[in-house]
Design an enzyme around this catalytic site. Structure first.
Site: not given
Length: 661
Positions: A182, A374
């Site tokens: 991430s 995301d």
């Protein structure tokens, strides 16, 4: 012939593999190394086939560097509800090919035991981002499952994390794996696991997979699927895998379904309509031409991640102007050369290139995804030229307002009481205040989209509710009608429409946000963190419980913070919640969890939580009130006192970050 244990047919001859393999030549331990370390080294060198990483460990062994070897080999990178995440390097405490293969083996055998029918029918989905090692770790995972005869939908290119959640849902897969760290620094990588419902795993599956990993540490032979000792990142090393009949590429199917769902969330009218505005008006209140003209060309950065092409397609789906993408940050780059931390929450340093582009081009709206796309960050250029980033709570409030007003206009037949929005326990309570006034249901969950997503599914399936929106303050947003995980691509397109409508109606996003405060109450929110480690965090929470351990009946909690009286305590490590009639927490809790929430005089809520993925002890503070100045003053007082008064920063040896934004 079927596999006797698992009941599936064996892999075709081209894909069939041996169960395990070991490297037999293990250097003798140095006499200088400490006795407890030598067996750890011997075991690791039996597993590790890589020349470079074996050499690193061997050099440490020959140099008698026991402390460094113990750090690398004395513990195992913990598999939990976030899967794996850690620095890359040799050893069981790092992310590397050995640990990833062992994890994939454990996941595979666990699914064979508890989800055999779904695994046999649809296999798993595997995706990866642009970090170092991501493509190889995805290939290893695919090869492990293919070696057992299972279907694998392996994306053949880098993808946003939301596409793996979408793939699991659309293919009906038993699980999904996304290889990504991430927004962590470049030294990290991770392994995120989705269950067959399209959500990140929650208990008991995390513990079940972890146990299965421990019983499958011997490495399975993956030849001829993968050739040589790796890394497995090119056609030569993965030719056997790519030719395996169990393998497919889900890109076309997932993209078609994803953008079809996204199209249903476009609310701007397709033809000109009478202009109008107001805090309660939906998208029909302004013409499309006026909205898009006022929006102009947004600036966007994927922060050297994978978001650019998917976001462009999302904007095309909504017929929005193509954004200007910051050239220096457009392509995936595992070195993240223009940012120290590829995290749009980290402040001005991360925004620098995008802000420069916005200033140069006169853009009103700036959007950013984190590297796996995301999460979504947003900033607005004010009429005076200042660029103002919005917090996750503010973005969440604006999106919730947009979704709610437009859904009500489009679906007046659905009673508000059958609609639900969700937020995590550490996010702003403005969504709850909105629910009280508008009549929809608000549900609070534990931190993380694993809880938000699973709760949303339960509300839909068991209670027939219509889930419209969910968010968490860490710039994560889930739009109803999409998939049950945070998604920075769909959120960016929807937010761009919201911004276009706002600008077309003659207001700024800042002004719209203020109108929401006027309607629902003012919420002054502050968050930050202290740098720590697991042992120091445990010591802090032991002190917070007054040395009472993990028994809520004997724990003794603070009576005040910075002179402000504590009115309630919720401890999700003991199950105590003094605000509830029975004194027990409504949210799921687990003995030893490090998360305590204090209610305080003046409408303040303060939560302390140890991060599960980073060496941080985080705090989240919010003061609700009708007077903005008074709320801000109380928030300042509490933030100023909590470090030493409550956390014991100096006493426990915690550190403040170099700069808080």
């Amino acid at each position: 012939m079927a596999c006797l244990r698992h009941g599936h047919a064996p892999a075709p001859a081209a894909c069939r593999t041996q169960r395990s393999c070991r490297r037999s030549l293990v250097p003798a331990a140095s006499a200088a190394v400490e006795p407890d370390v030598a067996p750890l080294v011997q075991r690791w060198l039996q597993w590790d086939r890589r020349g470079a990483s074996r050499e690193q460990v061997t050099q440490l062994l020959e140099g008698g560097r026991s402390a460094e070897l113990r750090e690398l080999l004395g513990s195992r990178l913990e598999f939990g509800t976030a899967g794996l995440r850690g620095k890359m390097g040799p050893g069981t405490a790092r992310m590397n090919a050995v640990v990833v293969q062992q994890t994939a083996q454990g996941l595979c055998t666990y699914l064979e035991d508890v989800a055999a029918e779904q695994l046999a029918a649809a296999g798993i989905v595997v995706g990866y981002d642009g970090r170092y090692g991501s493509k190889e770790y995805a290939a290893l995972t695919a090869a492990v499952f293919a070696s057992r005869g299972h279907r694998v939908a392996l994306f053949r290119r880098v993808v946003p994390t939301p596409f793996v959640a979408a793939g699991v849902a659309e293919l009906g897969a038993a699980a999904g794996v996304m290889v990504t760290a991430s927004h962590n620094p470049k030294e990290y990588n991770g392994y995120k696991v989705y269950w067959g419902n399209g959500c990140q795993i929650i208990p008991p599956h995390d513990a079940g997979i972890a146990a299965a990993i421990e019983t499958n540490l011997d490495l399975w032979s993956l030849e001829p699927l993968l050739a040589g000792a790796g890394p497995y990142e090119d056609d030569a090393s993965t030719s056997g895998l790519l030719a395996c009949p169990q393998l497919s590429d889900p890109w076309d199917r997932v993209c078609a379904a994803y953008y079809s769902r996204l199209a249903a969330l476009s609310y701007l009218p397709t033809a000109a309509s009478a202009a109008g505005s107001g805090a309660g008006s939906g998208a029909a209140g302004v013409s499309r031409d006026a909205a898009l003209g006022a929006l102009g060309t947004p600036v966007y950065t994927p922060l050297h991640g994978v978001g650019a092409e998917p976001l462009l397609q999302a904007f095309r789906t909504f017929s929005l102007p193509e954004p200007y993408i910051v050239p220096s940050q457009r392509l995936p780059d595992p070195d993240f050369p223009t940012v120290v931390f590829p995290n749009p929450e980290e402040g001005a340093g991360t925004w620098a290139a995008a802000f420069a582009a916005a200033a140069e081009r006169g853009a009103r709206l700036v959007l950013a995804n984190d590297p796996d796309a995301d999460r979504l960050a947003v900033a607005e250029r004010s009429p005076t030229g200042q660029l103002r980033p919005f917090t996750g709570n503010e973005i969440g409030a604006l999106l919730a307002h947009w979704v709610w007003t437009n859904f009500r206009q489009r679906h007046p037949e659905v009673p508000p009481s059958r609609c639900v929005m969700l937020a995590s326990a550490v996010s702003s309570k403005l969504l709850g205040a909105m629910a009280e006034k508008e009549g929809f249901v608000f549900v609070e969950t534990l931190t993380g989209f694993k809880w938000l997503g699973n709760t949303a599914i339960r509300l839909e399936r068991e209670q027939g509710m219509t889930v419209l929106f969910a968010f968490e303050e860490a710039i994560g947003f889930m739009l109803g009608g999409m998939y049950k995980d945070k998604d920075g691509i769909s959120a960016a397109a929807v937010f761009a429409e919201l911004a276009a409508h706002t600008y077309g109606s003659g207001r700024t996003l800042e002004e719209l946000l203020q109108s929401l405060y006027d309607r629902y109450g003012f919420f002054d929110y502050r968050s930050g963190y202290f740098i720590t480690d697991a042992a120091k965090s445990r010591a802090v929470f032991d002190d917070l419980r007054g040395g009472g351990g993990f028994d809520g009946r004997t724990a003794v909690y603070a009576k005040q913070v910075a002179g402000v009286r504590v009115t309630s305590v919720r401890d999700l490590g003991t199950g105590l919640d003094t605000s509830q009639p029975e004194g027990r927490a409504v949210l799921p809790w687990h003995s030893g969890d490090m998360m305590i929430t204090y209610g305080l005089d003046g409408g303040a809520t303060l939560t302390l939580r140890a991060s599960g993925t980073e060496p941080k002890l985080k705090y989240y503070l919010e003061v609700k009130g009708s007077d903005a100045a008074a709320a801000a003053a109380l928030a300042e007082r509490l933030v100023g006192g909590l470090a030493e008064d409550l956390v014991g920063l100096s006493r426990h040896g915690l550190r403040r970050p170099a700069q808080q934004h």
